[in-house]
Design an enzyme around this catalytic site. Structure first.
Site, PDB file in Angstrom:
ATOM      1  N   GLY B  14      32.736  30.752  51.029  1.00 36.25           N
ATOM      2  CA  GLY B  14      33.062  31.747  50.075  1.00 36.25           C
ATOM      3  C   GLY B  14      32.883  31.298  48.641  1.00 36.25           C
ATOM      4  O   GLY B  14      32.121  30.474  48.233  1.00 36.25           O
ATOM      5  N   GLY B  15      33.407  32.299  47.931  1.00 35.10           N
ATOM      6  CA  GLY B  15      33.340  31.903  46.292  1.00 35.10           C
ATOM      7  C   GLY B  15      33.729  30.434  46.025  1.00 35.10           C
ATOM      8  O   GLY B  15      33.083  30.024  45.266  1.00 35.10           O
ATOM      9  N   SER B  44      31.490  35.731  54.100  1.00 35.69           N
ATOM     10  CA  SER B  44      32.852  35.284  53.859  1.00 35.69           C
ATOM     11  C   SER B  44      33.601  36.316  52.903  1.00 35.69           C
ATOM     12  O   SER B  44      32.935  37.404  52.533  1.00 35.69           O
ATOM     13  CB  SER B  44      32.840  34.158  52.717  1.00 35.69           C
ATOM     14  OG  SER B  44      31.977  33.074  53.183  1.00 35.69           O
ATOM     15  N   GLU B  50      36.644  44.114  45.180  1.00 32.42           N
ATOM     16  CA  GLU B  50      36.276  45.116  44.690  1.00 32.42           C
ATOM     17  C   GLU B  50      36.181  45.223  43.240  1.00 32.42           C
ATOM     18  O   GLU B  50      35.325  45.018  42.393  1.00 32.42           O
ATOM     19  CB  GLU B  50      36.777  46.277  45.230  1.00 32.42           C
ATOM     20  CG  GLU B  50      36.367  46.816  46.635  1.00 32.42           C
ATOM     21  CD  GLU B  50      37.085  47.792  47.285  1.00 32.42           C
ATOM     22  OE1 GLU B  50      37.702  48.464  46.639  1.00 32.42           O
ATOM     23  OE2 GLU B  50      37.445  47.523  48.578  1.00 32.42           O
ATOM     24  N   PHE B 117      43.395  46.043  34.263  1.00 35.10           N
ATOM     25  CA  PHE B 117      43.847  46.148  35.759  1.00 35.10           C
ATOM     26  C   PHE B 117      45.344  46.000  35.541  1.00 35.10           C
ATOM     27  O   PHE B 117      45.860  45.875  34.364  1.00 35.10           O
ATOM     28  CB  PHE B 117      43.455  44.562  36.134  1.00 35.10           C
ATOM     29  CG  PHE B 117      42.345  44.794  37.270  1.00 35.10           C
ATOM     30  CD1 PHE B 117      41.162  45.629  37.134  1.00 35.10           C
ATOM     31  CD2 PHE B 117      42.762  44.441  38.746  1.00 35.10           C
ATOM     32  CE1 PHE B 117      40.443  45.666  37.939  1.00 35.10           C
ATOM     33  CE2 PHE B 117      41.698  44.654  39.699  1.00 35.10           C
ATOM     34  CZ  PHE B 117      40.508  45.520  39.460  1.00 35.10           C
ATOM     35  N   ASP B 212      42.870  29.170  59.034  1.00 36.89           N
ATOM     36  CA  ASP B 212      42.615  27.858  59.768  1.00 36.89           C
ATOM     37  C   ASP B 212      42.517  26.467  58.844  1.00 36.89           C
ATOM     38  O   ASP B 212      43.148  25.503  59.164  1.00 36.89           O
ATOM     39  CB  ASP B 212      41.227  27.742  60.517  1.00 36.89           C
ATOM     40  CG  ASP B 212      40.959  29.373  61.002  1.00 36.89           C
ATOM     41  OD1 ASP B 212      40.695  29.411  62.100  1.00 36.89           O
ATOM     42  OD2 ASP B 212      40.613  30.110  60.042  1.00 36.89           O
ATOM     43  N   GLN B 231      51.088  38.933  48.898  1.00 34.91           N
ATOM     44  CA  GLN B 231      50.896  39.949  48.059  1.00 34.91           C
ATOM     45  C   GLN B 231      50.779  41.378  49.028  1.00 34.91           C
ATOM     46  O   GLN B 231      49.661  41.090  49.732  1.00 34.91           O
ATOM     47  CB  GLN B 231      50.015  39.799  46.992  1.00 34.91           C
ATOM     48  CG  GLN B 231      49.795  40.982  46.248  1.00 34.91           C
ATOM     49  CD  GLN B 231      48.999  40.728  44.909  1.00 34.91           C
ATOM     50  OE1 GLN B 231      47.784  40.381  45.150  1.00 34.91           O
ATOM     51  NE2 GLN B 231      49.489  40.585  43.922  1.00 34.91           N
ATOM     52  N   HIS B 233      49.168  44.809  48.396  1.00 37.50           N
ATOM     53  CA  HIS B 233      48.459  45.595  47.473  1.00 37.50           C
ATOM     54  C   HIS B 233      48.863  47.075  47.767  1.00 37.50           C
ATOM     55  O   HIS B 233      48.929  47.547  48.764  1.00 37.50           O
ATOM     56  CB  HIS B 233      46.801  45.417  47.945  1.00 37.50           C
ATOM     57  CG  HIS B 233      45.918  46.125  46.682  1.00 37.50           C
ATOM     58  ND1 HIS B 233      45.972  47.501  46.461  1.00 37.50           N
ATOM     59  CD2 HIS B 233      45.321  45.601  45.829  1.00 37.50           C
ATOM     60  CE1 HIS B 233      45.045  47.784  45.553  1.00 37.50           C
ATOM     61  NE2 HIS B 233      44.729  46.417  44.842  1.00 37.50           N
ATOM     62  N   LEU B 243      40.866  48.483  51.419  1.00 36.77           N
ATOM     63  CA  LEU B 243      41.585  48.463  50.015  1.00 36.77           C
ATOM     64  C   LEU B 243      40.838  49.533  49.182  1.00 36.77           C
ATOM     65  O   LEU B 243      39.418  49.479  49.156  1.00 36.77           O
ATOM     66  CB  LEU B 243      41.202  47.171  49.448  1.00 36.77           C
ATOM     67  CG  LEU B 243      41.754  46.812  47.991  1.00 36.77           C
ATOM     68  CD1 LEU B 243      43.238  46.575  48.312  1.00 36.77           C
ATOM     69  CD2 LEU B 243      40.883  45.756  47.416  1.00 36.77           C
ATOM     70  N   GLU B 246      42.168  48.586  42.491  1.00 34.10           N
ATOM     71  CA  GLU B 246      42.990  48.555  41.303  1.00 34.10           C
ATOM     72  C   GLU B 246      42.177  49.337  40.250  1.00 34.10           C
ATOM     73  O   GLU B 246      42.914  50.081  39.427  1.00 34.10           O
ATOM     74  CB  GLU B 246      43.715  47.264  40.946  1.00 34.10           C
ATOM     75  CG  GLU B 246      44.759  47.318  40.011  1.00 34.10           C
ATOM     76  CD  GLU B 246      45.515  46.180  40.086  1.00 34.10           C
ATOM     77  OE1 GLU B 246      45.862  45.667  41.401  1.00 34.10           O
ATOM     78  OE2 GLU B 246      45.848  45.687  39.209  1.00 34.10           O
ATOM     79  N   ARG B 286      51.380  44.700  41.197  1.00 37.71           N
ATOM     80  CA  ARG B 286      51.286  44.926  42.605  1.00 37.71           C
ATOM     81  C   ARG B 286      52.436  44.837  43.294  1.00 37.71           C
ATOM     82  O   ARG B 286      52.732  45.855  43.981  1.00 37.71           O
ATOM     83  CB  ARG B 286      50.074  44.119  43.299  1.00 37.71           C
ATOM     84  CG  ARG B 286      48.867  44.405  42.589  1.00 37.71           C
ATOM     85  CD  ARG B 286      47.631  43.609  43.298  1.00 37.71           C
ATOM     86  NE  ARG B 286      46.438  43.848  42.680  1.00 37.71           N
ATOM     87  CZ  ARG B 286      45.256  43.248  43.117  1.00 37.71           C
ATOM     88  NH1 ARG B 286      45.620  42.295  43.916  1.00 37.71           N
ATOM     89  NH2 ARG B 286      44.098  43.591  42.616  1.00 37.71           N
ATOM     90  N   HIS B 355      47.633  41.863  51.499  1.00 29.67           N
ATOM     91  CA  HIS B 355      46.385  41.494  50.509  1.00 29.67           C
ATOM     92  C   HIS B 355      45.835  40.133  50.442  1.00 29.67           C
ATOM     93  O   HIS B 355      44.942  39.563  50.488  1.00 29.67           O
ATOM     94  CB  HIS B 355      46.342  42.387  49.508  1.00 29.67           C
ATOM     95  CG  HIS B 355      45.076  42.327  48.596  1.00 29.67           C
ATOM     96  ND1 HIS B 355      43.900  42.801  49.014  1.00 29.67           N
ATOM     97  CD2 HIS B 355      45.019  42.148  47.291  1.00 29.67           C
ATOM     98  CE1 HIS B 355      42.876  42.607  48.238  1.00 29.67           C
ATOM     99  NE2 HIS B 355      43.453  42.218  46.938  1.00 29.67           N
ATOM    100  N   ARG B 390      50.529  37.504  42.416  1.00 27.50           N
ATOM    101  CA  ARG B 390      49.136  37.329  41.595  1.00 27.50           C
ATOM    102  C   ARG B 390      48.834  38.576  40.482  1.00 27.50           C
ATOM    103  O   ARG B 390      48.874  39.730  41.160  1.00 27.50           O
ATOM    104  CB  ARG B 390      48.149  37.088  42.689  1.00 27.50           C
ATOM    105  CG  ARG B 390      46.795  36.980  41.974  1.00 27.50           C
ATOM    106  CD  ARG B 390      45.651  36.556  42.914  1.00 27.50           C
ATOM    107  NE  ARG B 390      45.252  37.505  44.105  1.00 27.50           N
ATOM    108  CZ  ARG B 390      44.767  38.577  43.824  1.00 27.50           C
ATOM    109  NH1 ARG B 390      43.926  38.866  42.561  1.00 27.50           N
ATOM    110  NH2 ARG B 390      44.357  39.464  44.789  1.00 27.50           N
TER     111      ARG B 390
END
Lengths: 259, 584, 128
Positions: B14-15, B44, B50, B117, B212, B231, B233, B243, B246, B286, B355, B390
């Site tokens: 992923g990222g 991923s 979003e 945000f 995992d 967390q 959301h 979701l 926000e 949140r 979340h 977070r």
């Protein structure tokens, strides 16, 4: 994202509708040929076909194999043929289908097992067309490029491709020519061609304008019809044909390369 | 069995994993990178994010503001040296992504646009409409294709780390497509496998987020830090848990209860201005918003849906159709598809949903764990910059900043280990694959994946949800121990090698049980309320006893042990978290 | 180690499966009548060059019922091809003026306009 579908008792009996799911099965270790298997699934009003498959997996037949993850039509894992049409199963609402639903793996692609198809072709083609930014001018170290909303709008719809392969399943050329780069990869190549920061059009043309590239497309147009993100690969490919033709003429006339 | 040699192995594409891979490849193209993931990279879960990514880009915003918003948002459980590093690196990371082609939303003059945000003093969130995570992931994946030194191992499930003399040496894995056993050896291993939201029943997290990677490190003796902080959301769609970003509130959406009343003003978040005031009302953090929902629900002021869910309404109608289509197209698309509501004409039903896993694999500021050669980055890791809660839009930046950092650290180590003598891994390899063949061979058993998973879900939601309490947590500790025992008797019906998803579900369930157990034990030990960890029996924050990280160490088949570790408070002593009109 | 896979074959009659495929096939097939009509035009030019008698014979041949039916079929295919092609034009040639994307209807409309103008021009030359 849904909690795994609940047993019938937890589903809320008033909202149930029992549908028949006829599912393509292919288990190479048990049977070299595919077959069909039917399941009766009690579905809630808001369920999608993927929820019904999860119900089968959890409560009726743990051996059914398919891919899924996000359940919100953005990860691109769960494309299938549902009643003959390629669609994301997480976006295929049961309420939009008759009581008998036929589920097959995505068309035109090699089936590994059940509803799981090989996706390596798309990945190889994404690399072949150089679907990444080839900078027109070197970037300033800590400064973003400028790009106006109008420039962004040129390519933005093409950048929405989730690589779900529905367009490959809809395109007869993908089946007729194994080497064809295919709608998604060509659309993503064009996404970068149209990006004001990019200078790689000519470099990409080595693949996109090759025998397996844009000229294989005969504009059936179904890729754009089935695209869940409205990317319109068919339109992108026609634009590339135009650009490639102009490039050809420009070079014949000695005007040098367009890029 | 196939064996591969690499210099850096990255688990998770992923990222964070892709950032790490690109960092290694850019740093030294001669290093062989093995990028292992149980899904194709673009599947991923980064893809589902979003709202956007936070980084200070222009005045009046400052690094100090980003630091303070993050630390107070995290209720002072963040390591301040890590936050300092993070906010300083953030603009570079997002700019780098821009240079790679990320389609950030722009102002008319062509500069990158930012929006605000929850819990932010200034506008700081870079966004690509409301598909920021999707664009970040695809930009990273597409960029990663440029580097021939990155070899992908798509649809390979990582099983166990190989460890000798206090250092990692590689891992075992299974090809999902063929069932073939694989061994990958390298002096550096980066875990970037994302969070564990799937431990809970109602979550925004995709099916793959089963923890995992965390469990793999945990089994190898690495601690999980602050794993009790989960967390919620505040705005998920009922039923699916999808979701609603926000960003919808950042642009001016409001939350109302069944009386059409903006209830957040009753929870120290007012005044209820008609416009979005930063750090107030709907733009509060949140944890506070999710807790306010819980109280409204208890007071009977939520709305019942036809399916029986309690919800409140997120109303963005006043933004108008044109603005919604331009800035929040996905919000409209998702609400129409999954709850049949067009937010242009009707309010969206929402409720809090699990979340983000604040805790994770314990790393230092350099992403290194206390197992030499093992690094972790992204949601699976706890550096920690997220503390007890977070701040929205820090996580996308985190995967870039710390993913890159992990890549650079791992590359350095790989270069320093070229002359390392070969180790004989046979015993560990056999033990690892032995577990799988044991599971595959078991034909009789009363336990099912769905049964055990359902019970785990019930325990986690009941005992470790928005509010927690001693007795249910204690019960959950005992019951999860029981589930883990029963898991050892689990039998699966599918014994084939090719794409056996039931086998992988079973392995994922094993990981979820381990992570869930660590969560409830850590939550039981933290006898205070801080950020996302709220105890009904200990409603106050207790800095004297609990201003420390929880460190959960696996007890193997027994219960984990919970230890402490100091929080780095280098320059801003704990204060009160102030939101609403009093916030500065 | 790799076990067998299943590779589906594109059925011979795949293009009958969906309305979209059928419309596509009709568009592809339209090249035959349109091509034949083009050949007829070339023959006409050739006959014209041979002199007035040849030209009159050619015109008479065109006026037979069979030839008329054929020309109607060719016209129908040409119209179908043009309409479908014009409908696709906005996607092939998206245009903008400044910041604004030109509406698809304008681009298609411009094609119809050009079609009408050219047809009138031809009628003028042939008829006048």
């Amino acid at each position: 994202m849904n909690p795994s579908p609940m047993p019938v008792s937890a589903v809320g009996a008033n909202a149930l509708r029992t549908i028949t799911l006829e599912v393509f099965r292919f288990r190479p270790e048990q049977d070299p040929l595919p077959s069909w298997q039917t399941y009766q699934v009690p579905c809630r009003e808001e369920w999608v076909v993927l929820d019904a498959l999860n119900y089968i997996k959890d409560h009726l037949d743990g051996s059914l194999s398919y891919r899924w993850s996000c359940h919100m039509a953005v990860c691109g894992s769960c494309g299938m043929m549902i009643n003959g049409k390629p669609i994301l199963s997480c976006k295929a609402f049961v309420r939009d289908f008759p009581d008998h639903i036929r589920v097959e793996p995505l068309g035109n692609l090699t089936v590994i097992r059940d509803l799981v198809v090989k996706q390596e072709r798309l990945l190889a083609n994404l690399s072949a067309v150089k679907s990444w930014l080839i900078p027109k001018t070197p970037a300033a170290a800590d400064e973003p490029y400028r790009q106006t909303p109008v420039q962004l709008d040129q390519y933005r719809h093409l950048s929405m491709c989730i690589n779900c392969l529905l367009c490959y399943a809809a395109c007869p050329q993908v089946a007729l020519n194994e080497g064809y780069l295919g709608p998604a990869a060509l659309a993503l190549a064009h996404r970068y061609n149209l990006d004001s920061r990019d200078g790689g059009t000519f470099e990409r043309m080595q693949a996109t304008a090759s025998a397996d590239g844009i000229w294989e497309c005969s504009f059936v147009g179904e890729c754009s019809e089935v695209c869940p993100k409205h990317v319109d690969p068919a339109g992108a490919i026609q634009q590339m044909k135009l650009a490639s033709s102009l490039d050809w003429f420009a070079r014949r006339l000695g005007l040098g390369e367009r890029s | 069995m196939q064996t591969f040699h690499a210099d850096v192995i990255i688990v998770g594409a992923g990222g964070a994993g892709l950032s790490a891979g690109i960092a290694v490849a850019e740093q030294d193209p001669s290093l062989r990178v093995a990028l292992v993931s149980k899904v194709y990279p673009m599947r991923s879960h980064t893809v589902a994010a979003e709202g956007g990514a936070a980084a200070v880009i222009r005045a009046p915003d400052t690094l100090e503001d980003h630091f303070r918003d993050t630390v107070s948002g995290g209720d002072w459980l963040c390591d301040q040296d890590a936050v300092d590093l993070f906010v300083a690196e953030a603009p570079k990371a997002l700019t780098r992504l821009e240079h790679w082609g990320c389609p950030w939303s722009r102002a008319e003059d062509g500069r990158v646009q930012v929006r605000s945000f929850g819990g932010m003093k200034n506008e700081r969130t870079w966004f690509a409409a409301d598909k920021s995570g999707f664009h970040i992931l695809h930009t990273l994946f597409q960029t990663s294709q440029r580097f021939p030194s990155i070899q992908r191992f798509d649809e390979v499930y990582a099983l166990d780390l190989l460890v000798a003399e206090g250092a990692v040496g590689g891992l075992t894995g299974l090809s999902m497509q063929t069932g073939e056993a694989m061994v990958l050896l390298a002096p550096s291993v980066i875990i970037a496998t994302g969070g564990a939201g799937r431990v809970f029943p109602f979550t925004t997290n995709g099916a793959i987020k089963t923890g995992d990677g965390m469990a793999m490190a945990y089994r190898a003796g690495v601690a999980l830090k602050d794993i009790e902080f989960m967390q919620y959301h505040p705005t998920g769609l009922p039923g699916t848990g999808i979701l609603i970003t926000e960003g919808a509130r950042g642009e001016g959406g409001i939350l109302v209860n069944k009386d059409g009343y903006r209830y957040l003003q009753d929870y120290n978040l007012g005044p209820p201005d008609p416009w979005p005031r930063r750090k107030a009302m709907e733009m509060g953090p949140r944890d506070r918003l999710s807790q306010a929902f819980w109280h409204e629900q208890k007071k009977g002021r939520t709305i019942k849906t036809s399916a029986g869910d309690d919800v409140v309404h997120l109303d963005i109608r006043k933004l108008g159709e044109k603005f919604i289509d331009e800035r929040l197209p996905m919000v409209r698309e998702l609400s129409r598809a999954y709850v049949g509501v067009d937010p242009v004409v009707a309010p969206i039903p929402v409720r809090p949903v699990v979340h983000y896993t604040m805790g994770g694999i314990d790393t230092n500021i350099d992403t290194a764990t206390d197992l030499a050669g093992l690094y972790a980055a992204g949601e699976c890791a706890c550096v920690s910059i997220n503390g007890a809660n977070r701040l929205g839009s820090n996580s996308l930046t985190e995967i870039l900043v710390f993913g890159t950092r992990a890549g650079l650290q791992a590359a350095d180590r790989a270069r320093s280990q070229v002359d390392r003598p070969a180790t004989n891994w046979d015993a560990q390899i056999q033990a690892s694959f032995g577990k799988v063949s044991g599971l595959m061979a078991r034909t009789a058993g009363n336990e099912s994946i769905v049964g055990l998973r359902g019970q785990l879900h019930g325990l986690m939601e009941g005992a470790a949800g928005i509010y927690r309490e001693d007795a249910p947590l204690r019960a959950a500790c005992a019951e999860i121990a029981g589930l883990r025992r029963r898991y050892r008797e689990l039998a699966i019906s599918d014994h084939s090698k090719v794409f056996n998803t039931q086998l992988f579900q079973a392995l994922e369930l094993g990981a979820m049980l381990e992570i869930g157990e660590a969560m409830v034990h850590s939550a039981l030990a933290r006898r205070e309320s801080r950020g996302a960890h709220q105890r009904l029996d200990f409603p106050q924050r207790d800095d004297v006893q609990f201003l420390h990280h929880s460190i959960a160490r696996s007890g193997g088949q027994d219960a984990p042990s919970i230890e402490h570790k100091p929080v780095n408070i280098s320059r801003w002593p704990p204060g009160e978290r102030v939101y609403g009109g009093a916030a500065k | 180690m790799s076990s067998s896979v299943y590779t589906p074959k594109l059925p011979r009659w795949w293009w009958l499966h969906h309305a979209g495929y059928r419309r596509y096939m009709v568009r592809e097939l339209s090249c035959i009548p349109i091509g034949v009509f083009a050949v007829m035009l070339i023959v006409g030019c050739w006959r014209l060059e041979q002199g007035p008698e040849s030209w009159q014979a050619f015109r008479a041949a065109l006026a037979t019922p069979l030839a008329l039916v054929w020309q109607l079929i060719a016209l129908a295919f040409a119209v179908y091809h043009s309409i479908t092609w014009f409908a696709l034009a906005p996607r092939t040639m998206p245009l903008r003026i400044g910041a604004r994307r030109l509406p698809a209807s304008w681009i298609a409309g411009a094609h119809y306009l050009a079609w009408a103008v050219l047809s009138l021009l031809v009628l003028r030359i042939v008829g006048g």
